[in-house]
Structure formats: C-alpha cells, structure tokens
Design a protein around this motif. Structure first.
Motif, PDB file in Angstrom:
ATOM      1  N   MET A  60      15.764  61.206  52.921  1.00  0.00           N
ATOM      2  CA  MET A  60      14.637  62.066  52.597  1.00  0.00           C
ATOM      3  C   MET A  60      13.460  61.257  52.066  1.00  0.00           C
ATOM      4  SD  MET A  60      14.544  65.222  49.894  1.00  0.00           S
ATOM      5  CE  MET A  60      14.759  64.107  48.505  1.00  0.00           C
ATOM      6  N   ILE A  61      13.715  60.417  51.062  1.00  0.00           N
ATOM      7  CA  ILE A  61      12.604  59.658  50.479  1.00  0.00           C
ATOM      8  C   ILE A  61      12.464  58.291  51.152  1.00  0.00           C
ATOM      9  CG2 ILE A  61      12.807  60.819  48.246  1.00  0.00           C
ATOM     10  CD1 ILE A  61      14.092  58.305  47.122  1.00  0.00           C
ATOM     11  N   ASP A  62      13.340  58.000  52.108  1.00  0.00           N
ATOM     12  CA  ASP A  62      13.339  56.715  52.799  1.00  0.00           C
ATOM     13  C   ASP A  62      13.440  55.555  51.810  1.00  0.00           C
ATOM     14  OD1 ASP A  62      13.369  54.978  54.886  1.00  0.00           O
ATOM     15  OD2 ASP A  62      11.190  54.845  55.051  1.00  0.00           O
ATOM     16  N   SER A  63      14.562  55.529  51.125  1.00  0.00           N
ATOM     17  CA  SER A  63      14.818  54.483  50.146  1.00  0.00           C
ATOM     18  C   SER A  63      16.194  53.898  50.447  1.00  0.00           C
ATOM     19  CB  SER A  63      14.783  55.096  48.756  1.00  0.00           C
ATOM     20  OG  SER A  63      15.428  54.267  47.823  1.00  0.00           O
ATOM     21  N   PRO A  64      16.449  52.607  50.191  1.00  0.00           N
ATOM     22  CA  PRO A  64      15.535  51.624  49.602  1.00  0.00           C
ATOM     23  C   PRO A  64      14.387  51.278  50.539  1.00  0.00           C
ATOM     24  CG  PRO A  64      17.516  50.538  50.407  1.00  0.00           C
ATOM     25  CD  PRO A  64      17.764  52.012  50.505  1.00  0.00           C
ATOM     26  N   SER A  65      13.394  50.593  49.974  1.00  0.00           N
ATOM     27  CA  SER A  65      12.222  50.251  50.765  1.00  0.00           C
ATOM     28  C   SER A  65      11.682  48.903  50.297  1.00  0.00           C
ATOM     29  CB  SER A  65      11.154  51.332  50.596  1.00  0.00           C
ATOM     30  OG  SER A  65      10.771  51.424  49.249  1.00  0.00           O
ATOM     31  N   ALA A  66      10.749  48.354  51.087  1.00  0.00           N
ATOM     32  CA  ALA A  66      10.135  47.083  50.708  1.00  0.00           C
ATOM     33  C   ALA A  66       9.270  47.291  49.471  1.00  0.00           C
ATOM     34  CB  ALA A  66       9.295  46.547  51.862  1.00  0.00           C
ATOM     35  N   LEU A  67       9.085  46.241  48.718  1.00  0.00           N
ATOM     36  CA  LEU A  67       8.244  46.323  47.523  1.00  0.00           C
ATOM     37  C   LEU A  67       6.879  45.720  47.823  1.00  0.00           C
ATOM     38  CD1 LEU A  67      10.339  45.167  44.448  1.00  0.00           C
ATOM     39  CD2 LEU A  67       9.835  47.479  45.204  1.00  0.00           C
ATOM     40  N   ALA A  68       5.895  46.093  47.011  1.00  0.00           N
ATOM     41  CA  ALA A  68       4.620  45.401  47.067  1.00  0.00           C
ATOM     42  C   ALA A  68       4.858  43.959  46.608  1.00  0.00           C
ATOM     43  CB  ALA A  68       3.618  46.095  46.147  1.00  0.00           C
TER      44      ALA A  68
END
Lengths: 585, 585
Positions: free
Chosen positions: A561-569
């Motif tokens: 749903m939230i598309d996590s994990p994800s890349a970080l800034a």
C-alpha cells in the motif's frame, strides 16, 4: 453534526423518529418509482428509501450515488413491508428527507463483499478498501476484544504492563536483527527487539514481580507464509514463581479468553504431555489433539522378515485411518506422493487394508504373514474397515512425516468440527539441540532457560539428556505460547553460555549487563510469551495471520500500500555516515 | 512454593498464621539478642525477627544477610510491641522459623531509598536497581493504571485499538526519521513512525470510525532534557466527527483519568482559549492557568515620552507580581539577568514598585510621570505592595519572554499548590507558520490539518490569517495533547501540499497512497494524540519523563545499562549491503 445513530442500531422502537446517519453506499437498487440504498458503517447496514413520486429531485440525485460514495442522510424511521431477518436493522428503513454528499468514490478495484473478487495482492495495495470488508472488521474487532480481556485478566492478577524499549542492542544469538543506525553516535547501531526477553528479566531483578506487555517484536527472517517481520507478542514474566505457578496463572488466562470471547468453558485442567510423548504419539511438539489417529511404533515387529526397508530403518511407525480400507489405488498413490514431497521427505508409504470382512491386504504382504500384520493392526488400534499407513526411516524424521500424514488425513476426512478447540501444555523439552552443520549445541528455547534441578548434574557429561523447565501452550496444533523458568544464578548462566560455545568475552560483550545484574540479588523467575497474531488467527478461524493484522507486509517484507521499504534521499544516508553498495536508479 | 503472601498484606488478622514470604533485605538491625530485618517486595515491607536465645544458629545465619540479598522465610505472624503506623504491615512482625538464601547481592552502588545517594548516570547504568526504589515503582504502577483507564474509557465509547506498523516509509516532512535497512530489498529502507498519522487516516478511509492506540513513536532529534528518541503516544481518530465531537469525547477521557487516578473532579467544562488570546494573556500557547499574573499590553501608554527603548519597540508588556514591591535591588538584578539569558533574550527589564504606602518607584521614573505609570499599574492589575515587571521588543518574542518571567516569578513565590491541576483547551491555531530561514510556509500542526471552512477563501491571498481546525490540551502549562480536523478532500489536500511548497511529484511520491485513498470515499474525520510520557509525568509530579519510563535513554540517545547503540559485527553490515564511513576501534 454527522449522525444521531449508527447504521447498526435502529429498530422498530425508533419508528417515527427523525434520524441522521452517515456512511458508505453499499449498494443501490431502483424498483420502479423507488430507489433503495444500503447505507453501511462499522456497525451495520440500514436501508434508505427514496420515492420518485414524493420527491423526484431528491430521488434523481440519489440515483447518481455510486458504490462507496459517502453520504449523510436525514430521514424518518419507518417499518419495512419487506422485512430482512438476516440483519439487526432488518425491520426498518429510512424514508429520506434530505442528504448530503460528503465524498465521492471511484469504482473500487474489487467488490467490498464477504466473497470479494479481489486477489490478495490487489487487496493489499488497496488495504484501506479491503479493511471495509466484514471479515477484516470482525477480525480487528476480535483482536481488540482479546487484547482488552488479556489486560483485564492480568491486571486483576496484579500484573502491571511495562513498556520496554524498541531501540535496543543487537545480539547475534537467535534470528537476524533489524538494525537502526544512530546519527548521534556515528558508526553505531540500535537493533529492534526480537523479544523483550532481557528487559523483562531485568524488570524481575528490579522487583516488578508480575510483568506483562502486549508488544511488537521484530525478526529479519526469510518470510514464510505465516511469518511477518513485525509481529505482536503477549509477553509475561513472574518472580518467585516456578513452572507450576506459570502454568496455573496462564491456563487461567487462556480459560478466561475462551470463556469471554468464544463462550467455551473447559472442564478439568488442560492436558499436559511431555515433549517425548508428543513426538512418540503425534510426531510433533505441537499436536492437534482434536482427533485421535495417534502414531504407533511397530519397529520391533517389522524386523527380521527379510524386508530391507524396514530392517534397515531406525524406526517404523504407523497411523490408523478409520474406515479408509476402501481407499482406491489412486488415493493411496496420492498419499504416497504426499509423503514423498521434499518438504516431508519420506522414501515411500506402506499400507495395510483391514477390510470390513476381516481380510487383510497389504503392500508388504510378501514379507509379512497375517499374524505379524495383525500385531501391527493391534498396536495401531485398527478395526475392520480401517487403513493402516506405515512409514520407516530415522526416528525423528519419520515421526515428523507421520505427523504430516496424520494432518493430511484429517483434512481429507474432516475429522474436526469448526469451533472445536483443544488446548494442551507440552512440557519437559530438552535443554539443548545439537546442530550437525555447525557442530555445536543450540538452546532449544533460549540461553536463559533453566535446566530442571534434577538434571543439572548431567550438564557436563550428558547434555543431550538434560530437560529444561520449559513449556509450550498448543491449541489445535498451533503453538500459541511458550516459556520457561529462567536461570537466576550467575554461575549457572555462565556455564550455560560455555555449553553454547560462547567465549567469556562474547558472553560478556553481549550479555554482560545481565550477568552483572544477576550479582545484585536476582530473584528466581519464570515467564511465558504468546504469539498474539496466531492466537487471534486461531480464534477467528483464519488460515493466515495477515487476516488479523491491519497493515501486514507480504512475503518479501513489502507493504504494497505505502510501497515500503523504499530508497532514501541521499542526504539522509550522508547524515548517518552510511553508504550502500547498491545503485539507486 | 516461594510465598503464601506478599510483604505488603499481612496485618493483625493474620496473627498466629504460619506464612512464607520472599523478598529483598531492605535493612537489618541487631538489638541485643534480637535481629530485625525489613523484607521488601513490590507490595511493601514486613519486619522479620530472629531471636538469638530461641535459635542461635538461625540468628547467626540471619546476621550474615546483606542489603538486597534475596531470601525466602517461613515464620509465624505475631503482634509487634513497637508498632509502626507509617506502613500497612506496621502492626505485625514475623517470628522466623527458617529461611533460605535465594540469591546473594553485592553491595549496591547506591542506596535503594527514596532519597538515594546515586547520581543520575549511575542510576541509569544500574537501572534495575534504581527501579527498586519506591519512586520508580509508584511511577510505573501509575503509568500502568493510567493506560488501563484510558483503554477502559475508550473501549466503552466504542473505540477499538488497532496496531499500525512500526516499519513504515520515510517522509522528509517533519522531524528526522530513524531508518531501518531492508536486507530482502537491498538499497531500500523502512522508517520508524514519528506518529501513526497516515495509518490512522487510512483506517478512517477503511471505515473504523473510532480508533485508538497506545503506541511507541520515534524521532531522531537532538535531544533536550525532556525528549526521548522513542516515546509513547495515545493516538486517536474519529470519523463523522468535527472539532466539537473530539473536544467532548476527549474532555471526557481527561475527566475520567482525573477522577479515577487523582480523585479530582472538575465542575463545568474545561476553559477554552484561542491561540491569540493565549499569546496575549500568557505569552505562550501552553499557559499554566493555576495562577494569574496575566500579561498586560501597555504599548500605547509608553510611546512619545522620549524613552527610546519603548518608543522603538513593537510591543511593551507587563506582569504584576503581588506583594513584591519590597524586592531588593539584588532580587531585581537577578530577574534582569534571568530575562537576559540567551534562551530568553530580552534586552533588559523595567520595573515599577507600587509601594504599600501608595508611593511609586520605577526604573523609568525619569521618562514617565506618575499618572502614566499609574495607568500601567491599572492595566497590569497592580495594587499597593505589588511589583510591575515590564519588557519591550518584538511582539511575539517579548510575549514569550514575559511568559518565562511569569513562570520564574511563580517558582520564586510558590503560587501553585502541589496536586492542583488546571486543564484547558487552546483552539484556533494558525494553519501556517512562516519560516524566515527557508523562506517558506510550514504547517503549524501538520500538512493534513484542515483550515476552518470560513477561512478557506483566504488560502490564496492571505494564508497567514487562515485558522486551522486544530486544538491542544494543556494541563499546568504542559502540552499534553493536540490534534485537528483532517482534510478529507483530495483537491484541498493537493492545494495544501502546494502551499507548503511540495511539487506535485514530491507530494505524489511521499503521500500518493493517501491522495489515492481519498479518491475512494474518504469520510470526514478528526483526531487527537496525547503525549503519554508527559501526561504520566504531570500526574506523578515528576519533572522529567525519564522518571516515568522504565528504560529511558540519556541526552545522547544512549542506553547506559545495555550500552547501546553499539558497533555491529562486520558481517551484519555486509549482509545489508551497507558500509559506514566511520572507523571502528
């Protein structure tokens, strides 16, 4: 004001009352001059009526409302001509005077119904829509109710809930930790707790003799169907308590929940079975005892008749499937395929058909005469009409395969009634488990588990025979909880670490603070932890713990749903002094 | 069996009973032929007596017991000759028949007493010993009791507790996130939640119209005295509810806790004050209204008399300290130093002494005549004997400095009684805050907060004047909770992101799933969250939230007991595909 009542509470007593309701359009039907809308909220469904003749404009507006639109309506409660006994509000309907559209909705990607047309992946991506389904609502309400009752019971028993930290220290023993880099302490990391084990033991040293906590725990494992990287535990510990105290208090907790939630009251104490008996009789340390079909060992009656498979086996065991002598060749072939699956790993399956007429037909007829086979039947508890299924090989592996076969036969024969529950305690676990691969002992439970007093003298010369003061609670073949009496003596704890292959230095670095704490008046203590997700799943009748968790992750540890994990800034990593050897793209 | 009773429950009714107790040696005294030991557990202290004459051997053994040794004793309850009315068990003592040493103890590094000799660092390192002190025990029991009562109240109001995930997605808005590298999804990271904000809004979209959760939240901030990297929030949200509903339901919660826990019942509704009034009258948005000493603005009566400091100030304000006209030069110098501290930043302090005899003495005598000064006195509410303290400068900064001065005067004058409580609501917060440094607007509450309906038309041309549907609960000058009505309309949410300087792409990447959810029938909703640690601290009378957390971290985010955070084994980093640019040593 959005509502005077919910969509689940109106009945004939409210006839004639003007009410305001808010909710979602579940469905809409036009019948000639009338439009009916089922309005849904958390509490139920109420039928709205719009009459084209009385108010054409209003009815026209109502006909534009799509599924899952959110509206507020004002109207009069009136008796239905066509009552629906299936729902609590089925005697009434609302004659709508006016309504307001609070929010529109796109057409949901799957139907918000008990039997939805949405696949799991789609439902996970739109979890907020999936959560609108009755199944999820019932499960999350059950989960809340169970947590409330657990707290109520333990509070009454003088337990206090104490929050332990989420950002702790990584310890390589056990499963893999999730870690959290510290910005303020560069190059250093916190870990998320796999359980509050050490903190609850320190609370015992701190004098909090009855502790509990319903708490999130974390394990970075390769996920199987019924595992989540974060899960919830009912974590408990007592001081000045031994195994019998724990079993009594927490059998009380389990009874309380069965009574309050499932309206089920058990007579007599829960059965207790030793680990050894569980393995011998059920082939597993978490037996489902709602049905019989226990395993019988027939090893000694199979040897010396020239059948090499049995002669060379460490162990030969059987189960008796009632009234299955009539199984076809195909059915038996399927069972053979089942036990030969790599997850189960048996080499083959032998059988004895004890026919209704008293005749015997067996796959090993040519090696064994009728008297011997009759002996096997007797040990297996067979009666005319039954089918005896036999596996052979190494003891533990074969017992485990028989356990799987036993569960498969239950699924085929449907021996268990829905909403039948059979809790039991499994006790006297071995303290150690030998690992062939690494050539060392591991703690069967964990390194803080106390051996039985009477077995301590065996620690040096016969560690495999040492039993732990450890216990599991099993319901319907699911391990719901487990715990142990803990070591509270620093010397015994030191010895335990030695046996587990820790150097003094390693033990000190990882658990030095616990060993230190044991030098300042640690009381005898013991505890237990329950897998809350699984317990709720068992009570709800769900196959998967994902059905009792609001926002679960999938088997790759992703929240779709939230598309996590994800890349970080990049700045975030820089600030933490970290770099990753994977490329972003 | 370790005990038949606790150390807190025996009294004269048990006289003559044989009992078994277990606990810690609090202290030990030899009086001639008798040895007295105070035995302590979580529930209290019971006096043990050993008689040298009756059993010399036993008494000799007892004399070897040191502080914090753990023992189990069997003995007879008897009436004390020398009663101690200060403790619940003060009428009895135990004539010990036998005892068993359960564990010895080293001498603790500090005394386990209410007034301990241990400094904070030492107590944190040996937290399990610090936890044995009455203060910590009372605070953790209070914390448990408060959590129970919160759950009881909300459950009765049909709220359900739903667990939201701990491993979520990093969003750069707001404070810094703690992050968790994902091994299964290389190069990607989870974040720990700063609050369950987005998940609770998604639960509203999912139809769970009354949600709460007592939940850990995480912020990677540079820590101040009263901040912890992990803290606990009572998180609540309602659908089909506006500001008035939230204020009513949660004022009920606060009343329930005051009534059950502090035995305090308030008559009439809690006062409500607007943000603007709070700033004007108290110089802060979290006023302590247990005492008066409100700020008066005297700007217009200070201009044009040739005193440049006041003439050039945007704002001149005063507070009136009752009966302080007799303050010495030294006392006033100290107050001047106080307001000139960099944290407060005033340039100086003017004063007016309105003496008991009606004469006036002021630090600005030479610019203002008596009539003008009398005007200031009047506006400040001064009476003969009072001291008027005056600050000048920019409006907000000066109001804030006056607030600090007001609190300092309260500390000096002790105007507030212990266990006096004054809750209030602060409402009508501005929606935006302008940040000079970055030259952009920030959301005063958070980006999901709804503007008041009547202010929406100001969003484009006069954003600074837009009030939010936001509210804070303040008790005794401490912000205990805050919340807002949320935006549930996707277009308004989009506009809000624009105003906050998000590009479409940024808004989409970070909150796309929320915007998407708003397209599927999001109901109107609103919520509130309470800082549980602070609330418990206020109820316990503690200055620091560290006193109400079992295992807190220090100001560098370290847990001194377990020595965390710590370096990882290199294999752990390797498995995560991470490297750190700091050297281990």
């Amino acid at each position: 004001m959005y509502r005077t009542h919910t969509c689940g509470e109106l009945n004939l007593q409210h006839k004639g009352t003007e009410v305001t309701l808010s909710g979602w359009v579940q469905r809409s039907r036009d019948h000639g001059g009338m439009t009916f809308i089922d309005l849904r909220d958390r509490y139920g469904i109420t039928q709205l009526v719009f009459d084209l003749e009385t108010d054409a404009a209003l009815c026209g507006e109502a006909r534009k409302l799509g599924r899952e639109f959110v509206i507020k309506v004002v109207g009069l409660v009136r008796e239905r001509s066509n009552k629906n006994p299936g729902i609590s509000t089925g005697d009434i309907e609302i004659e709508v005077k006016s309504f307001k559209l609070l929010n529109a909705s796109l057409l949901p990607p799957f139907t918000i119904e008990d039997r939805t047309d949405g696949g799991e992946e789609l439902r996970m991506k739109f979890r907020y829509l999936d959560l609108r389904r009755n199944l999820m609502k019932r499960n999350l309400e059950l989960r809340h109710r169970m947590a409330m009752e657990i707290r109520k019971y333990l509070d009454r028993q003088d337990f206090i809930e104490i929050e332990t930290p989420v950002m702790i220290k990584s310890t390589p023993e056990g499963a893999r930790d999730f870690i959290v880099p510290s910005r303020m302490n560069p190059g250093e990391f916190y870990a998320l707790p796999q359980s509050p084990q050490i903190f609850k033991q320190l609370l015992m040293v701190g004098g909090y003799d009855k502790y509990f906590q319903i708490v999130k725990c974390f394990r970075d494992e390769d996920l199987r169907a019924d595992r989540q990287p974060e899960f919830t535990q009912v974590d408990c510990e007592m001081s000045f308590a031994g195994q019998e105290d724990i079993l009594n208090i927490f059998e009380g907790l389990v009874r309380h929940l069965f009574s309050e939630i499932k309206n089920t009251n058990f007579t007599g104490p829960f059965p207790r079975i030793t680990f050894k008996d569980a393995m011998d009789r059920y082939g597993t340390d978490k037996p489902d005892i709602r049905f019989g079909m226990e395993i019988a060992e027939i090893t000694e009656y199979t040897r010396g008749f020239g059948f090499a498979v049995f002669d060379n086996a460490e162990y030969v065991g059987s189960i008796c499937a009632e009234n299955c002598a009539s199984f076809s060749r195909k059915q038996i072939d399927q069972l053979t395929d089942f036990v030969k699956r790599p997850q189960i790993g048996a080499k083959g399956l032998a059988y004895v058909k004890y026919n209704k007429d008293g005749t015997i037909k067996s796959s090993v007829d040519k090696f064994y005469d009728k008297d011997v086979i009759q002996k096997w039947i007797g040990l297996s508890g067979g009666r005319p009409g039954d089918l005896i299924l036999i596996l052979a090989g190494d003891r533990v592996a074969t017992q485990e395969a028989l356990s799987e076969l036993r569960l498969e036969m239950e699924r085929q024969l449907r021996l268990v009634k829905e909403d039948d529950f059979a809790p039991l305690w499994v006790v006297d676990f071995p303290l150690f488990e030998w690992d062939e691969e690494t050539g060392r002992f591991y703690a069967k439970h964990h390194p803080f588990t106390s051996p039985r007093d009477e077995d301590i003298h065996l620690l040096d010369n016969d560690p495999v025979s040492v039993c732990a003061n450890a216990y599991d609670l099993v319901i319907n073949g699911v391990e719901i909880g487990g715990g142990s009496v803990r070591i509270h003596d620093k010397d015994l704890q030191k010895k335990m670490f030695e046996k587990l292959g820790f150097t003094d230095e390693q033990a000190n670095e990882q658990f030095g603070f616990l060993m230190e704490a044991f030098r300042y008046g640690a009381p005898p203590h013991a505890g237990i932890a329950f897998g809350f997700d699984r317990w709720v799943a068992v009570f709800s009748g769900s196959d998967s713990i994902r059905d009792v968790i609001a926002f679960p992750k999938n088997n790759s540890g992703r929240d779709l749903m939230i598309d996590s994990p994800s890349a970080l800034a990049p700045e975030q990593l820089k600030e933490l002094g970290l770099s990753t050897d994977r490329n972003y793209d």
